[in-house]
Design a protein around this motif. Structure first.
Motif, PDB file in Angstrom:
ATOM      1  N   ALA A  80      70.041  14.939 -30.928  1.00 44.96           N
ATOM      2  CA  ALA A  80      70.809  16.298 -30.552  1.00 44.96           C
ATOM      3  C   ALA A  80      69.053  17.615 -30.659  1.00 44.96           C
ATOM      4  O   ALA A  80      68.853  18.831 -29.957  1.00 44.96           O
ATOM      5  CB  ALA A  80      71.532  17.773 -31.256  1.00 44.96           C
ATOM      6  N   PHE A  81      68.425  16.983 -31.615  1.00 46.04           N
ATOM      7  CA  PHE A  81      67.205  17.782 -31.537  1.00 46.04           C
ATOM      8  C   PHE A  81      66.204  16.426 -32.178  1.00 46.04           C
ATOM      9  O   PHE A  81      64.697  17.383 -32.623  1.00 46.04           O
ATOM     10  CB  PHE A  81      66.954  18.071 -32.990  1.00 46.04           C
ATOM     11  N   ALA A  82      66.307  15.758 -31.665  1.00 49.73           N
ATOM     12  CA  ALA A  82      64.766  15.025 -31.211  1.00 49.73           C
ATOM     13  C   ALA A  82      65.423  13.897 -29.949  1.00 49.73           C
ATOM     14  O   ALA A  82      65.616  13.840 -29.215  1.00 49.73           O
ATOM     15  CB  ALA A  82      65.175  13.605 -32.305  1.00 49.73           C
ATOM     16  N   THR A  83      63.981  14.458 -28.961  1.00 47.25           N
ATOM     17  CA  THR A  83      63.092  14.047 -28.037  1.00 47.25           C
ATOM     18  C   THR A  83      63.146  12.264 -27.491  1.00 47.25           C
ATOM     19  O   THR A  83      62.584  11.941 -28.973  1.00 47.25           O
ATOM     20  CB  THR A  83      62.414  14.521 -27.249  1.00 47.25           C
ATOM     21  N   PRO A  84      62.507  11.696 -27.181  1.00 47.37           N
ATOM     22  CA  PRO A  84      62.504  10.225 -26.573  1.00 47.37           C
ATOM     23  C   PRO A  84      60.865  10.165 -26.802  1.00 47.37           C
ATOM     24  O   PRO A  84      60.754  10.983 -26.543  1.00 47.37           O
ATOM     25  CB  PRO A  84      62.963   9.783 -25.178  1.00 47.37           C
ATOM     26  N   ILE A  85      60.482   8.917 -27.369  1.00 42.50           N
ATOM     27  CA  ILE A  85      58.562   8.885 -27.556  1.00 42.50           C
ATOM     28  C   ILE A  85      58.379   8.706 -26.348  1.00 42.50           C
ATOM     29  O   ILE A  85      59.195   8.018 -25.004  1.00 42.50           O
ATOM     30  CB  ILE A  85      58.945   7.905 -28.680  1.00 42.50           C
ATOM     31  N   ASP A  86      57.269   9.376 -25.745  1.00 39.48           N
ATOM     32  CA  ASP A  86      57.098   8.969 -24.400  1.00 39.48           C
ATOM     33  C   ASP A  86      56.455   7.589 -23.668  1.00 39.48           C
ATOM     34  O   ASP A  86      56.331   6.865 -25.597  1.00 39.48           O
ATOM     35  CB  ASP A  86      55.725   9.964 -23.862  1.00 39.48           C
ATOM     36  N   PRO A  87      55.692   6.275 -23.247  1.00 44.86           N
ATOM     37  CA  PRO A  87      55.335   5.541 -23.439  1.00 44.86           C
ATOM     38  C   PRO A  87      54.306   5.213 -23.845  1.00 44.86           C
ATOM     39  O   PRO A  87      54.132   4.224 -24.995  1.00 44.86           O
ATOM     40  CB  PRO A  87      55.334   4.954 -21.624  1.00 44.86           C
ATOM     41  N   PRO A  88      53.580   5.982 -24.082  1.00 46.87           N
ATOM     42  CA  PRO A  88      52.369   5.528 -24.825  1.00 46.87           C
ATOM     43  C   PRO A  88      52.158   5.806 -25.871  1.00 46.87           C
ATOM     44  O   PRO A  88      51.403   5.004 -26.416  1.00 46.87           O
ATOM     45  CB  PRO A  88      51.237   7.257 -24.278  1.00 46.87           C
ATOM     46  N   ASP A  89      53.089   6.968 -26.671  1.00 43.39           N
ATOM     47  CA  ASP A  89      53.397   6.854 -28.213  1.00 43.39           C
ATOM     48  C   ASP A  89      54.169   5.564 -28.521  1.00 43.39           C
ATOM     49  O   ASP A  89      53.411   5.133 -29.611  1.00 43.39           O
ATOM     50  CB  ASP A  89      54.030   8.475 -28.474  1.00 43.39           C
ATOM     51  N   ARG A  90      55.240   5.214 -27.980  1.00 39.74           N
ATOM     52  CA  ARG A  90      56.225   4.420 -27.949  1.00 39.74           C
ATOM     53  C   ARG A  90      54.682   2.635 -28.079  1.00 39.74           C
ATOM     54  O   ARG A  90      54.917   1.857 -29.511  1.00 39.74           O
ATOM     55  CB  ARG A  90      56.776   3.857 -27.091  1.00 39.74           C
ATOM     56  N   ILE A  91      53.783   2.599 -26.910  1.00 37.87           N
ATOM     57  CA  ILE A  91      52.888   1.802 -27.398  1.00 37.87           C
ATOM     58  C   ILE A  91      52.100   1.937 -28.558  1.00 37.87           C
ATOM     59  O   ILE A  91      51.285   1.282 -29.492  1.00 37.87           O
ATOM     60  CB  ILE A  91      52.383   1.859 -26.781  1.00 37.87           C
ATOM     61  N   LEU A  92      51.894   3.275 -29.331  1.00 37.46           N
ATOM     62  CA  LEU A  92      50.955   3.423 -29.929  1.00 37.46           C
ATOM     63  C   LEU A  92      51.262   2.693 -31.480  1.00 37.46           C
ATOM     64  O   LEU A  92      51.440   1.816 -32.239  1.00 37.46           O
ATOM     65  CB  LEU A  92      50.764   5.023 -30.490  1.00 37.46           C
ATOM     66  N   PHE A  93      52.770   3.502 -31.432  1.00 39.56           N
ATOM     67  CA  PHE A  93      54.334   2.703 -32.963  1.00 39.56           C
ATOM     68  C   PHE A  93      54.887   1.259 -32.298  1.00 39.56           C
ATOM     69  O   PHE A  93      53.791   0.656 -34.157  1.00 39.56           O
ATOM     70  CB  PHE A  93      55.424   3.300 -32.748  1.00 39.56           C
ATOM     71  N   LEU A  94      54.396   0.797 -31.719  1.00 41.77           N
ATOM     72  CA  LEU A  94      54.412  -0.556 -31.828  1.00 41.77           C
ATOM     73  C   LEU A  94      52.926  -1.246 -31.960  1.00 41.77           C
ATOM     74  O   LEU A  94      52.550  -2.589 -32.643  1.00 41.77           O
ATOM     75  CB  LEU A  94      55.105  -1.585 -29.996  1.00 41.77           C
ATOM     76  N   THR A  95      52.038  -0.935 -31.514  1.00 41.53           N
ATOM     77  CA  THR A  95      50.746  -1.831 -31.870  1.00 41.53           C
ATOM     78  C   THR A  95      50.151  -1.058 -33.682  1.00 41.53           C
ATOM     79  O   THR A  95      50.395  -2.285 -34.351  1.00 41.53           O
ATOM     80  CB  THR A  95      49.521  -1.045 -31.322  1.00 41.53           C
TER      81      THR A  95
END
Length: 483
Positions: free
Chosen positions: A369-384
């Motif tokens: 309800a108050f957290a939007t999905p992480i966009d692909p560039p930031d997914r890469i950043l988090f995983l890296t």
């Protein structure tokens, strides 16, 4: 002799081959096998695997051989506790919280007449359970605030019945007493099995189910053949330990007497769990529970809170009616606290949860309800960032092997260095993320959990560090290919 050495001797004797010949064929010293048979030495794992192959053990024999070897390596009590925690997680992962079973809907109009039990002896486990359910159903049809008090054998699992009653819309509260074996606290398998029963009830009932415990010698409870009981507003149900016999009495005086006795016992018992149930309480607990000396986080996804900087929080979390400003500040405080843990931080997660994050970007710790999905560039950043932290041992990150260790999608578990356990619901729970937080402090259970999760990185229950990094690399490469 240990159980492993006894079993090894049995296998060698059955083969009829001299120890000297066996040792030569498996690449071991003859004296090392002799000493292993006398528990003077523990054989290295490569020799144990070579023995299993050379002795041509059947599948069943191999499983028993390696089970006893693991028990020898870990110590029998530690092995039993770790196995019990693993079994508990696997069982919890199979729980379905979705509404079901319309036959358990309580209709007061069909419960007008009380069950015909009065000083009646009921025999047979099925008959006993049917009688209990009949009485509980009738009581729920009489009042919207029925209250039950129970002291049942630890292996009598009423969790599924009560879960379905609560899910069907019935409103009632329950207090339940459990006994933990007194004496040594090194073997707490019974306590862990009890915890396995009550966690789903604690989550679904959200404050209407209160389990308590006391310590007792198991033999003391066998002196009375009907030592267990359920107290309802109108009935007293006395039960045998094997659940095959029940004496049911509809007596106002007996109900009052046992209810008062139960309440007096409660004064000397401790709660197995404590609850936080509102979003501000849960967020506050989620922050204070983090231990700067180290924390273990177990959930389906990796713990991405370490990478949710204030800038990322501002990007993906929004102060709305669902997330007022003070709660938004509590979320920021929580993830800021996670980022300050610089040592002894462990994140155990599932490959399924990792791949789901890669595909959707949804962080299941947070209510959608108050957290939007992480966009692909930031997914890469988090995983890296996660990959770099695991590679540098700043984070002990491992992926659970689904075939032997399942992590419930609907739970986040935190364990601090003192062994306290906190469980939060995630967005996969039927009522959503942060619906309920439960806290477990009982000493033997807490120690068993801490020991189990500390043992995971070097065990066969999770992928190795190298395998975990390889799977992360595949995920990063897949996301980069999408771009």
């Amino acid at each position: 002799m240990s159980k492993f050495s006894e079993y090894l001797k049995t296998l060698i004797d059955a083969s009829g081959e001299p120890i000297s010949s066996i040792a030569r064929n498996v690449g071991a010293e003859r004296t090392s096998i002799h000493k292993a048979l006398k528990d003077e030495r523990i054989l290295p794992s490569k020799v144990v695997y070579a023995l299993a192959s050379h002795l041509r053990l059947s599948l069943e024999e191999r499983q028993e051989f390696f089970r006893l070897y693991d028990m020898l390596l870990q110590g029998e009590d530690h092995w039993r506790n770790r196995t019990a925690v693993c079994d508990m997680l696997n069982r919890l992962a199979t729980i379905q919280f979705l509404p079901e079973a319309t036959e358990l809907q309580i209709d007061a109009s069909t419960r007008a007449l009380p069950p015909t039990y009065d000083y009646k002896l009921v025999e047979g486990e099925y008959s006993v359970q049917s009688a209990i359910y009949s009485i509980l159903s009738w009581e729920l049809g009489q009042a919207s605030d029925a209250h039950f008090q129970m002291f049942l054998p630890f292996n009598m699992d009423f969790a599924s019945i009560f879960m379905q009653l609560w899910r069907s819309g019935a409103h009632f509260s329950t207090e339940q007493l459990f006994y933990f074996p007194s004496g040594t606290d090194t073997d707490c398998t019974q306590s862990i099995k009890i915890l396995q029963q009550i966690i789903p009830l604690c989550l679904i009932a959200r404050g209407f189910y209160h389990p308590y415990y006391f310590y007792e010698h198991p033999g003391a409870l066998s002196l009375n053949p009907l030592n267990y009981y359920i107290v309802t507003p109108h009935y007293l149900i006395l039960m045998s330990q094997d659940q095959s016999t029940a004496l049911i009495q509809q007596s106002e005086r007996l109900v009052s007497y046992f209810s008062n006795h139960f309440n007096r016992l409660m004064d000397h018992c401790d709660p197995i769990v404590s609850f936080a149930m509102t979003l501000p309480e849960i967020l506050n607990v989620s922050t204070t529970m983090l231990d700067q000396n180290g924390s273990l986080c177990v959930m389906s996804q990796p713990c991405f809170g370490r990478y949710l900087t204030p800038e990322k929080i501002a990007k993906y979390l929004h102060s709305t009616e669902a997330l007022p400003e003070e709660m938004y500040s509590a979320v920021v405080s929580h993830f800021t606290q996670v980022q300050t843990i610089e040592k002894n931080f462990s994140s155990i997660f599932s490959e399924k949860g990792l791949r789901r994050f890669i595909e959707t970007g949804q962080i299941t710790e947070m209510p959608p309800a108050f957290a939007t999905p992480i966009d692909p560039p930031d997914r890469i950043l988090f995983l890296t960032q996660l990959r770099e932290d695991i590679a540098a041992d700043r984070v002990i990150g491992r992926i659970a092997r689904q075939s032997v260790l399942s992590i419930p999608d609907y739970l986040t578990l935190y364990i601090d260095t003192n062994g306290s356990i906190w469980m939060d619901t995630t967005a996969d729970f039927i009522h959503g993320a942060y619906y309920c937080n439960i806290h477990i402090t009982e000493r033997s259970i807490s120690r068993a959990f801490l020991d189990f999760f500390r043992s995971l990185p070097g065990s066969q229950l999770v992928y190795s560090k190298e395998e975990t990094l390889r799977i992360l690399d595949e995920g990063i490469q897949g996301l980069q290919g999408m771009g």
